[in-house]
Design a protein around this motif. Structure first.
Motif, PDB file in Angstrom:
ATOM      1  N   GLN A  25       0.563  -1.476   0.032  1.00 51.37           N
ATOM      2  CA  GLN A  25      -0.057  -0.125  -0.280  1.00 51.37           C
ATOM      3  C   GLN A  25       1.204   1.194  -0.064  1.00 51.37           C
ATOM      4  N   THR A  27       2.203   2.865  -2.567  1.00 52.86           N
ATOM      5  CA  THR A  27       2.284   3.737  -3.644  1.00 52.86           C
ATOM      6  C   THR A  27       0.596   4.607  -2.863  1.00 52.86           C
ATOM      7  N   HIS A  28      -0.181   3.549  -2.527  1.00 57.92           N
ATOM      8  CA  HIS A  28      -1.276   4.615  -2.426  1.00 57.92           C
ATOM      9  C   HIS A  28      -1.220   5.331  -1.146  1.00 57.92           C
ATOM     10  N   ARG A  29      -0.435   5.689  -0.134  1.00 54.09           N
ATOM     11  CA  ARG A  29      -0.368   6.204   0.604  1.00 54.09           C
ATOM     12  C   ARG A  29       1.056   7.565   0.199  1.00 54.09           C
ATOM     13  N   LEU A  30       2.262   7.283  -0.696  1.00 58.92           N
ATOM     14  CA  LEU A  30       2.963   7.779  -1.264  1.00 58.92           C
ATOM     15  C   LEU A  30       1.619   9.437  -1.519  1.00 58.92           C
ATOM     16  N   ARG A  31       0.579   9.007  -2.261  1.00 61.58           N
ATOM     17  CA  ARG A  31      -0.232   9.478  -3.719  1.00 61.58           C
ATOM     18  C   ARG A  31      -0.893  10.290  -2.392  1.00 61.58           C
ATOM     19  N   VAL A  32      -1.888  10.234  -1.984  1.00 66.34           N
ATOM     20  CA  VAL A  32      -2.593   9.994  -0.489  1.00 66.34           C
ATOM     21  C   VAL A  32      -1.727  11.584   0.199  1.00 66.34           C
ATOM     22  N   ALA A  34       1.069  13.043  -2.092  1.00 71.19           N
ATOM     23  CA  ALA A  34       1.329  14.226  -1.702  1.00 71.19           C
ATOM     24  C   ALA A  34       0.174  15.013  -2.439  1.00 71.19           C
ATOM     25  N   VAL A  35      -0.721  14.525  -2.377  1.00 72.35           N
ATOM     26  CA  VAL A  35      -1.998  15.157  -2.360  1.00 72.35           C
ATOM     27  C   VAL A  35      -2.319  15.847  -1.332  1.00 72.35           C
TER      28      VAL A  35
END
Length: 78
Positions: A25, A27-32, A34-35
């Protein structure tokens, strides 16, 4: 062999599976994250931008030259 050692292998493998699921997970945490950074910077920019509207001065001020609600004015009238 103690009874606790017989159960440790299953616990270790369960923990390894948990860590692998957590790492999947990432990449999902990194994306969140960054947002969240982009939103925080946008809000900071919007809050720090100059405001074009000017605030009108407060006409009822206790330190003004003639305040109709000053205690001395109320006492003098009565």
């Amino acid at each position: 062999m103690p009874a606790g050692l017989a159960e440790i292998e299953g616990k270790v493998f369960a923990r390894v599976r948990e860590e692998a699921a957590f790492a999947a997970q990432a990449t999902h945490r990194l994306r969140v994250g960054a947002v969240a950074v982009v939103v925080a910077l946008g809000l900071g920019f919007a809050a720090g931008s100059p405001v074009t509207a000017t605030a009108s001065p407060d006409t009822l001020s206790p330190f003004g030259p003639s305040s109709p609600l000053a205690p001395s004015t109320l006492l003098a009238a009565g």
